[in-house]
Design an enzyme around this catalytic site. Structure first.
Site, short mmCIF file in Angstrom:
data_model
loop_
_atom_site.label_atom_id
_atom_site.label_comp_id
_atom_site.label_asym_id
_atom_site.label_seq_id
_atom_site.Cartn_x
_atom_site.Cartn_y
_atom_site.Cartn_z
N TYR A 111 -12.03 8.04 -3.77
CA TYR A 111 -11.77 6.74 -3.52
C TYR A 111 -11.88 6.12 -2.08
O TYR A 111 -11.17 6.54 -1.28
CB TYR A 111 -10.19 6.47 -4.06
CG TYR A 111 -9.91 4.83 -4.47
CD1 TYR A 111 -9.82 4.28 -6.10
CD2 TYR A 111 -9.09 4.20 -3.72
CE1 TYR A 111 -10.28 3.02 -5.66
CE2 TYR A 111 -9.35 2.81 -3.85
CZ TYR A 111 -9.14 2.43 -4.82
OH TYR A 111 -9.43 0.67 -4.85
N TRP A 113 -13.39 1.97 -0.27
CA TRP A 113 -14.63 1.04 -0.23
C TRP A 113 -15.67 1.54 -0.13
O TRP A 113 -16.72 1.01 -0.34
CB TRP A 113 -14.09 -0.31 0.23
CG TRP A 113 -13.71 -1.38 -0.99
CD1 TRP A 113 -12.33 -0.61 -1.95
CD2 TRP A 113 -13.73 -2.55 -1.17
NE1 TRP A 113 -11.55 -1.71 -2.74
CE2 TRP A 113 -12.57 -2.62 -2.38
CE3 TRP A 113 -14.45 -3.59 -0.78
CZ2 TRP A 113 -13.36 -4.31 -2.84
CZ3 TRP A 113 -14.69 -4.78 -1.10
CH2 TRP A 113 -13.88 -4.96 -2.46
N1 LIG Z 1 -10.11 -10.01 4.23
C1 LIG Z 1 -9.61 -9.32 2.94
N2 LIG Z 1 -9.26 -9.53 1.76
C2 LIG Z 1 -9.29 -8.68 0.88
C3 LIG Z 1 -9.25 -7.44 0.65
C4 LIG Z 1 -8.72 -6.80 2.39
O1 LIG Z 1 -8.78 -5.29 2.71
N3 LIG Z 1 -8.79 -7.69 3.18
N4 LIG Z 1 -8.91 -5.77 0.15
C5 LIG Z 1 -9.34 -6.57 -1.50
C6 LIG Z 1 -9.32 -5.64 -2.36
S1 LIG Z 1 -9.46 -3.68 -2.43
C7 LIG Z 1 -8.12 -5.90 -3.13
S2 LIG Z 1 -7.60 -5.24 -4.64
C8 LIG Z 1 -7.69 -7.78 -3.29
C9 LIG Z 1 -6.39 -7.75 -3.60
O2 LIG Z 1 -5.27 -8.90 -4.46
P1 LIG Z 1 -4.05 -8.91 -4.32
O3 LIG Z 1 -3.35 -8.06 -4.84
O4 LIG Z 1 -3.66 -10.72 -5.07
O5 LIG Z 1 -3.45 -9.04 -2.02
P2 LIG Z 1 -2.01 -8.77 -1.99
O6 LIG Z 1 -2.76 -9.23 -0.38
O7 LIG Z 1 -1.28 -7.43 -1.87
O8 LIG Z 1 -1.54 -10.24 -2.72
C10 LIG Z 1 -1.30 -11.42 -2.30
C11 LIG Z 1 -0.26 -12.37 -2.21
O9 LIG Z 1 0.57 -11.85 -2.99
C12 LIG Z 1 1.87 -11.52 -2.57
N5 LIG Z 1 3.30 -11.43 -3.49
C13 LIG Z 1 2.99 -9.83 -3.32
N6 LIG Z 1 4.00 -9.28 -3.52
C14 LIG Z 1 4.40 -10.04 -4.85
C15 LIG Z 1 5.00 -10.36 -6.10
O10 LIG Z 1 6.02 -9.60 -5.77
N7 LIG Z 1 5.12 -11.80 -7.20
C16 LIG Z 1 4.92 -12.96 -6.14
N8 LIG Z 1 4.55 -13.69 -7.15
N9 LIG Z 1 4.21 -12.73 -5.52
C17 LIG Z 1 3.83 -11.24 -4.75
C18 LIG Z 1 1.31 -11.50 -1.47
O11 LIG Z 1 2.65 -12.27 -0.39
C19 LIG Z 1 0.30 -11.68 -0.86
O12 LIG Z 1 0.11 -12.91 -0.15
O13 LIG Z 1 -7.88 -8.18 -1.89
C20 LIG Z 1 -9.11 -7.98 -1.91
N10 LIG Z 1 -9.89 -9.34 -0.31
N1 LIG Z 2 0.85 -0.45 1.20
C1 LIG Z 2 -0.30 -0.17 -0.22
N2 LIG Z 2 -1.50 -0.17 0.25
C2 LIG Z 2 -2.38 0.12 -0.22
C3 LIG Z 2 -2.52 -1.14 -0.69
C4 LIG Z 2 -1.55 -2.10 -0.42
O1 LIG Z 2 -1.50 -3.26 -0.96
N3 LIG Z 2 -0.74 -2.00 -0.32
N4 LIG Z 2 -4.02 -1.77 -1.37
C5 LIG Z 2 -5.01 0.06 -1.96
C6 LIG Z 2 -5.64 -0.85 -2.26
S1 LIG Z 2 -5.70 -2.45 -3.20
C7 LIG Z 2 -7.15 -0.30 -1.95
S2 LIG Z 2 -8.81 -1.06 -2.74
C8 LIG Z 2 -7.25 0.41 -0.46
C9 LIG Z 2 -8.16 0.61 0.38
O2 LIG Z 2 -8.60 1.72 0.28
P1 LIG Z 2 -9.40 2.26 1.41
O3 LIG Z 2 -10.95 2.08 0.16
O4 LIG Z 2 -9.67 4.03 1.13
O5 LIG Z 2 -9.51 1.20 2.35
P2 LIG Z 2 -11.21 2.38 3.44
O6 LIG Z 2 -10.65 1.60 4.27
O7 LIG Z 2 -11.78 0.35 3.44
O8 LIG Z 2 -11.83 3.20 3.71
C10 LIG Z 2 -12.76 3.33 3.21
C11 LIG Z 2 -12.99 4.02 4.49
O9 LIG Z 2 -14.74 4.50 4.59
C12 LIG Z 2 -15.85 4.77 5.86
N5 LIG Z 2 -16.64 4.87 5.42
C13 LIG Z 2 -17.52 3.23 5.11
N6 LIG Z 2 -18.62 3.31 5.01
C14 LIG Z 2 -19.15 4.32 5.22
C15 LIG Z 2 -20.08 5.58 4.71
O10 LIG Z 2 -21.51 4.85 4.90
N7 LIG Z 2 -20.43 7.00 4.88
C16 LIG Z 2 -18.83 7.73 4.41
N8 LIG Z 2 -18.53 8.98 4.17
N9 LIG Z 2 -17.66 6.81 5.09
C17 LIG Z 2 -17.69 5.42 5.57
C18 LIG Z 2 -14.45 3.67 6.54
O11 LIG Z 2 -14.76 4.34 7.85
C19 LIG Z 2 -13.40 3.94 5.85
O12 LIG Z 2 -12.26 4.95 6.97
O13 LIG Z 2 -6.05 0.21 -0.39
C20 LIG Z 2 -5.12 1.11 -1.01
N10 LIG Z 2 -3.59 0.50 -0.34
MO LIG Z 3 -8.06 -2.81 -3.48
#
Ligand SMILES: Nc1nc2c(c(=O)[nH]1)N[C@H]1C(S)=C(S)[C@@H](COP(=O)(O)OP(=O)(O)OC[C@H]3O[C@@H](n4cnc5c(=O)[nH]c(N)nc54)[C@H](O)[C@@H]3O)O[C@H]1N2
Ligand SMILES: Nc1nc2c(c(=O)[nH]1)N[C@H]1C(S)=C(S)[C@@H](COP(=O)(O)OP(=O)(O)OC[C@H]3O[C@@H](n4cnc5c(=O)[nH]c(N)nc54)[C@H](O)[C@@H]3O)O[C@H]1N2
Ligand SMILES: [Mo]
Length: 774
Positions: A111, A113
């Site tokens: 898993y 991104w």
């Molecule tokens: N810059 C940046 N943007 C991203 C990402 C990133 O790594 N960097 N990751 C992307 C990815 S993979 C995803 S899945 C999305 C995730 O999108 P979300 O899951 O919506 O993102 P979060 O930042 O975890 O949460 C948004 C807000 O929800 C609030 N929150 C947390 N728990 C609760 C709760 O129980 N109740 C309420 N009402 N609010 C709560 C927190 O204050 C938080 O700031 O974001 C995407 N966007």
């Molecule tokens: N506590 C907590 N944990 C969370 C979350 C949270 O809200 N709270 N959010 C969750 C969510 S929504 C998500 S989506 C996940 C995100 O978790 P990931 O998607 O696993 O996080 P990334 O840091 O995007 O990891 C991507 C990795 O791929 C590598 N990479 C980039 N390009 C390439 C390529 O071309 N080839 C190869 N081989 N590698 C490459 C990067 O260097 C990096 O290490 O985290 C989850 N974990």
């Molecule tokens: Mo995510």
């Protein structure tokens, strides 16, 4: 005409990159982006940084003793080897595992991104390679929204297509009066979109909605989750309690007869048992605003008033993904569906519901829909799939039985883990447990660009190019653009593309020709593009011939003539456009879910007192609720080593937001370093003291690279601030088995000892080859 030949497409934007002799000299956003992301500035120093994996590397013990040495994972130095040696080693192990244990014993879920770019997409390459080898154990659903992805098909429809159907912002601008944002609408998160984010539009549309007089309510423990709307009303809810609020809002609508009886009759099933639950007929507890006030910390009068305003206005209720990334996360989604069904505005241009405006730059985009070029997937011969967030459970319990969305399944016995394009030491919960689980398989292979914790915990690490070092096609779902990604710099050190790595392995394993189909990467780009042209045509998009596209560099598709409205067809004619649920309607009560017999998931949305009691019990010892949100300055762990992310650290540690009262009670001052801990582990973080966060709640971004003080000690302090050292590794429920990271409790104290230096951005320890060592 600007030069379209130096465009770098990242998940967070497209940039013009200037280079001089292989060095990146400047990074500038493209002019068609309304609100470019700063994260791109990390390309300049990040891509060629000290953190790069330079040569194939093998853990010393693995080179000497093979799989028998797996206890040394994450502790021992590495030995740099040639590509020949490394690929031979991987191929030998893969063949051996397959012969002894079958393909099921290979875990290729992988898993993550990865990077933007359709051909070099790491998982797609790995999965195609492993399929060619006879298959692998896969994973299903996402860390982002597994709970939602599992519950919604039973009650409304599958989430992924629903995401693409969200009402366009332009329709909200015309019709919406009240926008209720559960979890806010952070500009921070809309910086990214899987595959590409060419035109960042959240700020633009929020400005326009405000100009039109739309009222906003931010339901979140954190005020600045809606900082783009200064006049937004802030309802500072306790984390994990939104379901209680939503049920109370439903109860007010029912008891004051504000429900839309027509819509309920024509578009839903199961109102009667849900109504009985709200009125306490089934459990003796009326779900009143007073009842919810005690749980949520909100004012009962505010809850009643909100329900009335919702019924009296054209109301859009948006729930962010974070809310379901928690214990019982399924219920918050179900309760949102129920509330908006009772309001009867689903399918109207300015009202109804949404799952994740602002979670990425996708929802509401008035852009053409075309899924873009993609690598042909092929079929996995192995029928073994785990819920994505059950990784450690799987590795620790081979053969163990578990429940999942109505099924009873068994974990496979994994002997070889192959990861490309993800970082489990970023994304998985309870990292100390993961460290232990990760030592179970015989062999761990990781393709990586950087020396992340995941690379440091592997046996064999193969260095991979970044997208600046290869040719590709950039295209993100809903993004409206396709971009030629030219190679901008030479591969750093000995890095190779994932494709080249898998070609080398496939050749050694006897299916080289079948894997590569004799194509160079350039030939693949042409094929992927040509294969996608008919699919584009179906969506009314005519793609020019490949050579024209490649020459031109940028394609922008015309937006659809008619802005879309979420579930408008279903609203207009539920007989002709039924949902894909068993009844074809919205299921306020689901016979399917009820039949699973899970205590925690009865047939309708509900508040789980037993779980609430568990959380309260935790709170006695661990008084602060820890939220781990998405980072503003990077994508997950990607580019944490870059200048944009590092500039925001506090004394090198990840910032942690806390309320002034919580800080004062612990003698903690703004800008100091703190130790955050619970029964699972401890991290250092930098205190960011602010009254923008609810008392009793602390918030840290995910993504600081896990940096244990002493990796040879189990449960070692993480010097850097990775919240997953603290989060609990339990599924959201048996229904979704999703990531429940947001349900986490901690205590915090000032750190008064000398500060250990951050070492995870440096090269790991290397040693000479074992022969030399003796
Ligand atoms: N810059 C940046 N943007 C991203 C990402 C990133 O790594 N960097 N990751 C992307 C990815 S993979 C995803 S899945 C999305 C995730 O999108 P979300 O899951 O919506 O993102 P979060 O930042 O975890 O949460 C948004 C807000 O929800 C609030 N929150 C947390 N728990 C609760 C709760 O129980 N109740 C309420 N009402 N609010 C709560 C927190 O204050 C938080 O700031 O974001 C995407 N966007
Ligand atoms: N506590 C907590 N944990 C969370 C979350 C949270 O809200 N709270 N959010 C969750 C969510 S929504 C998500 S989506 C996940 C995100 O978790 P990931 O998607 O696993 O996080 P990334 O840091 O995007 O990891 C991507 C990795 O791929 C590598 N990479 C980039 N390009 C390439 C390529 O071309 N080839 C190869 N081989 N590698 C490459 C990067 O260097 C990096 O290490 O985290 C989850 N974990
Ligand atoms: Mo995510």
């Amino acid at each position: 005409m600007k030069d379209e030949h130096h465009l770098a497409v990242m998940h967070w934007g497209t940039y013009r990159v200037a280079t001089d002799n292989g060095t990146i000299t400047s990074v500038s956003p493209v002019e068609w982006d309304k609100n470019p992301s700063r994260i791109g500035q990390s390309l300049a120093d990040g891509v060629t940084s000290e953190a790069r994996v330079k040569r194939p590397s093998v853990r010393l013990g693995y080179l000497q003793h093979g799989p028998a040495s797996r206890e040394g994972r994450g502790k021992e130095p590495f030995v740099e080897v040639s590509w020949e040696v490394a690929l031979d080693l991987v191929a030998r192990e893969m063949r051996s595992v397959k012969a002894r244990c079958g393909n099921e014993a290979i875990f290729g879920g992988s898993y993550g991104w990865a990077s933007a770019g359709r051909f070099h997409h790491a998982q797609s390459q790995l999965h195609r390679f492993l399929k060619g080898f006879g298959g692998y154990t896969a994973s299903t659903n996402t860390y982002s929204s597994a709970a939602g992805e599992r519950v919604l098909p039973h009650i409304l429809g599958p989430l992924s297509p629903l995401h693409r159907q969200h009402t366009h912002w332009s329709e909200l601008e015309r019709e919406c009066q009240l926008f209720v944002a559960i979890g806010g609408l952070p500009l921070r998160n809309a910086q990214v979109n899987g595959g590409a984010a060419n035109d960042h539009m959240l700020k633009h549309w929020l400005d326009r909605l405000q100009q039109r007089g739309v009222r906003f309510i931010n339901i979140s423990p954190v005020k600045n989750d809606l900082s783009a709307v200064p006049d937004a009303r802030w309802l500072a809810i306790k984390p994990g309690t939104d379901t209680a609020l939503l049920l109370a809002l439903c109860q007010v609508l029912v008891s004051e007869d504000l429900v839309d009886h027509g819509f309920i009759a024509s578009h839903t099933v199961g109102f009667a048992p849900f109504r009985a639950y709200l009125l306490g007929e089934s459990d003796g507890v009326v779900k009143t605003p007073q009842w919810a006030a005690a749980i949520t910390g909100l004012d009962a009068g505010d809850i009643t008033a909100l329900a009335r305003t919702m019924a009296a206005s054209r109301t859009m209720i948006n729930i962010s993904w974070s809310i379901q990334r928690a214990r019982q996360g399924e219920q918050a989604y179900w309760a949102t569906v129920a509330l908006t069904a009772l309001l009867g505005q689903i399918g109207t241009p300015g009202g109804g519901l949404a799952f994740g405006y602002a979670c990425t730059n996708l929802a509401g985009a008035a852009r053409a829909v075309f899924s873009g070029p993609r690598l042909p997937a092929g079929k996995n011969q192995v029928n073994s799939v785990i819920p994505v967030a059950r990784l450690s459970d799987m590795l620790l319990n081979p053969g163990g039985e578990y429940a999942f969305d109505g099924q009873t399944l068994r974990y496979p016995d994994i002997r070889l883990v192959y990861w490309a394009g993800g970082n489990a030491f970023h994304h998985h919960q309870d990292l100390n447990r993961l460290v232990e689980a990760w030592r179970q398989p015989e062999t761990v292979v990781v393709n990586e660009q950087y020396w992340t914790a995941q690379a440091r915990h592997a046996d064999i690490i193969l260095p991979v190019t970044t997208s600046l070092e290869r040719e590709d096609i950039g295209s993100g779902g809903h993004d409206g653009f396709m971009i030629a990604m030219r190679q901008l710099i030479a591969p750093v050190a000995e890095a190779r593309d994932d494709y080249a790595i898998f070609c080398g392995l496939a050749e050694r394993l006897g299916f080289g020709e079948r894997f590569s189909e004799g194509r160079s990467p350039a030939a693949w780009l042409r094929k992927l593009y040509d294969d996608s042209r008919p699919r584009a045509q179906e969506e009314g998009i005519t793609l020019p011939p490949f050579d024209d596209f490649w020459q031109q560099g940028v394609l922008e598709y015309a937006p659809p003539a008619k802005p879309q409205v979420f579930l408008a067809e279903f609203r207009a004619d539920p007989q002709r456009y039924p949902l894909s649920t068993p009844s074809g309607k919205i299921e306020l009560f689901s016979d399917t879910v009820a039949a699973f017999g899970y205590r925690e998931c009865p047939g309708h949305a509900w508040w789980d007192d037993e779980e609430a009691q568990y959380q309260q019990q935790q709170a006695q010892q661990w008084p602060l609720h820890l939220l781990s949100s998405q980072p503003r300055t990077r994508l997950h762990s990607q580019f944490d080593h870059g200048s944009v992310s590092r500039a925001t650290k506090i004394q090198g540690r990840e910032p942690l937001w806390m309320h002034p009262d919580d800080a004062a009670a612990r003698g903690i001052t703004h800008g100091s370093v703190v130790r955050v801990f619970n029964q699972r582990g401890a991290i250092l973080a930098g205190a960011q003291v602010s009254d923008q966060i609810l008392r009793g709640v602390v918030q840290i971004s995910t993504g600081a690279w896990y940096d244990p003080l002493d990796p040879s000690q189990p449960g070692s302090l993480d010097k850097h601030g990775n919240p997953n050292v603290l989060t609990e590794d339990r599924g959201s429920s048996r229904l979704g088995q999703g990531c429940s990271a947001q349900s986490c409790r901690v205590e915090i104290e000032a750190w008064r000892e000398p500060l250990p230096p951050i070492t995870v951005f440096d090269q790991p320890a290397f040693t000479a080859s074992p022969q030399d060592v003796g």
